[in-house]
Scaffold this active site. Structure first.
Site, PDB file in Angstrom:
ATOM      1  N   HIS A  49      63.546  35.959  17.560  1.00  0.00           N
ATOM      2  CA  HIS A  49      64.030  37.322  16.820  1.00  0.00           C
ATOM      3  C   HIS A  49      63.607  37.469  15.415  1.00  0.00           C
ATOM      4  O   HIS A  49      63.653  38.434  14.958  1.00  0.00           O
ATOM      5  CB  HIS A  49      65.472  37.447  17.120  1.00  0.00           C
ATOM      6  CG  HIS A  49      65.871  37.659  18.490  1.00  0.00           C
ATOM      7  ND1 HIS A  49      65.396  38.754  19.335  1.00  0.00           N
ATOM      8  CD2 HIS A  49      66.704  37.101  19.046  1.00  0.00           C
ATOM      9  CE1 HIS A  49      66.103  38.625  20.292  1.00  0.00           C
ATOM     10  NE2 HIS A  49      66.937  37.406  20.306  1.00  0.00           N
ATOM     11  N   GLU A 153      73.149  30.968  27.063  1.00  0.00           N
ATOM     12  CA  GLU A 153      73.639  32.442  26.801  1.00  0.00           C
ATOM     13  C   GLU A 153      73.523  33.630  27.547  1.00  0.00           C
ATOM     14  O   GLU A 153      73.713  34.821  27.344  1.00  0.00           O
ATOM     15  CB  GLU A 153      72.647  32.975  25.460  1.00  0.00           C
ATOM     16  CG  GLU A 153      71.270  32.628  25.764  1.00  0.00           C
ATOM     17  CD  GLU A 153      70.612  32.980  24.361  1.00  0.00           C
ATOM     18  OE1 GLU A 153      71.096  33.403  23.385  1.00  0.00           O
ATOM     19  OE2 GLU A 153      69.084  32.712  24.285  1.00  0.00           O
TER      20      GLU A 153
END
Ligand code: 3PY
Ligand code: MG
Length: 257
Positions: A49, A153
């Site tokens: 990211h 996650e």
């Protein structure tokens, strides 16, 4: 001195000492230097990211070494070939996001460990220099020196946690609490502080510890990182470079008004 920096990360974590990591999204050497200079043990360079491409990540790893600290890189989802290149460039650990199955964990290990654990290809330019070891010595030690983390996650990852932890060559798991909160709420919201995320954190830390593996967690503050270290997490990040910058700016602006 840049030699023998790389082994410090594994040594500190395996010695049971928590490691506090800066999380860098902005691919600027100055950010890395400033945060490591503030006292972080290591920096995670975020290629998923954050703004790091391969060239910038390689420079970032070198910037960490010049600051006397080992580097960690988070690869983009499924980009296991980049994991090998980052290890060659001297990263002490790689963090792979969105690992959900034993097969994905095994594939990751295939790229990050030399035989017999995996099929990492030979070419450890800077890694050798940062390890302080020569050719054959580096080969013998490499699988233990560089750490491979699978990010947990999603719901599927939690369901497969035991199997992922059992994969030889997976040195630890690293929880991404924001994505996990989205998964656990079935997309209803993003709340890394949700109670169901917290319950999952306890499970991940205890299951990792039970099999002698490292648990890592993305934290949002120093106080949270300290509390999570006490709950069994070994590798802890504290916010991101941008969050820290913004918080520091807010403190100073508040002081002016
Ligand atoms: C998450 O919380 O999902 C992460 O990946 C941490 O950056
Ligand atoms: Mg995530």
């Amino acid at each position: 001195m840049t030699d023998a920096i790389l082994p410090r990360l594994a040594a500190q974590l395996r010695g049971g000492q928590p490691v506090f990591a800066a999380w860098i999204e902005t691919p600027a050497q100055a950010s890395i230097e400033a945060l490591l200079g503030a006292g972080f043990d290591t920096a995670v360079l975020d290629m998923q990211h954050g703004g790091f491409d391969m060239a910038r990540a390689v420079d970032g790893i070198a910037a960490c070494a010049l600051g006397g600290k080992p580097a960690i890189a988070r690869i983009p989802v499924g980009d296991f070939a980049s994991a090998s290149r980052l290890l060659d460039a001297g990263a002490a650990a790689v963090v792979a996001p969105m690992i959900e199955t034993v097969e994905q964990a095994r594939a990751l290990v295939g790229f990050t460990k030399y035989p017999p654990l995996g099929e990492r290809s030979w070419g450890p330019g800077r890694a050798k220099a940062f390890s302080g070891l020569g050719g054959s010595d580096y080969l013998t030690a490499a699988n233990g020196l560089h750490l491979t983390f699978a990010m947990i996650e999603t719901r599927a990852a939690l369901a497969a946690l035991d199997g992922i932890l059992a994969v030889e060559g997976i040195d630890g798991v690293f929880v991404g609490p924001s994505d996990l909160s989205i998964g656990l709420s079935r997309g209803a919201g993003v709340d890394p502080a949700a109670s169901e995320v917290d319950a999952a954190l306890s499970r991940v830390a205890s299951q990792a510890r039970a099999v002698g593996k490292i648990a890592g967690l993305f934290c949002f503050s120093g106080a949270q990182a300290k509390a999570m270290a006490a709950r069994g997490f070994g590798l802890l990040t504290i916010a991101t470079d941008l969050l820290l910058l913004q918080r520091g700016a807010r403190v100073e602006l508040d002081a002016t008004r």
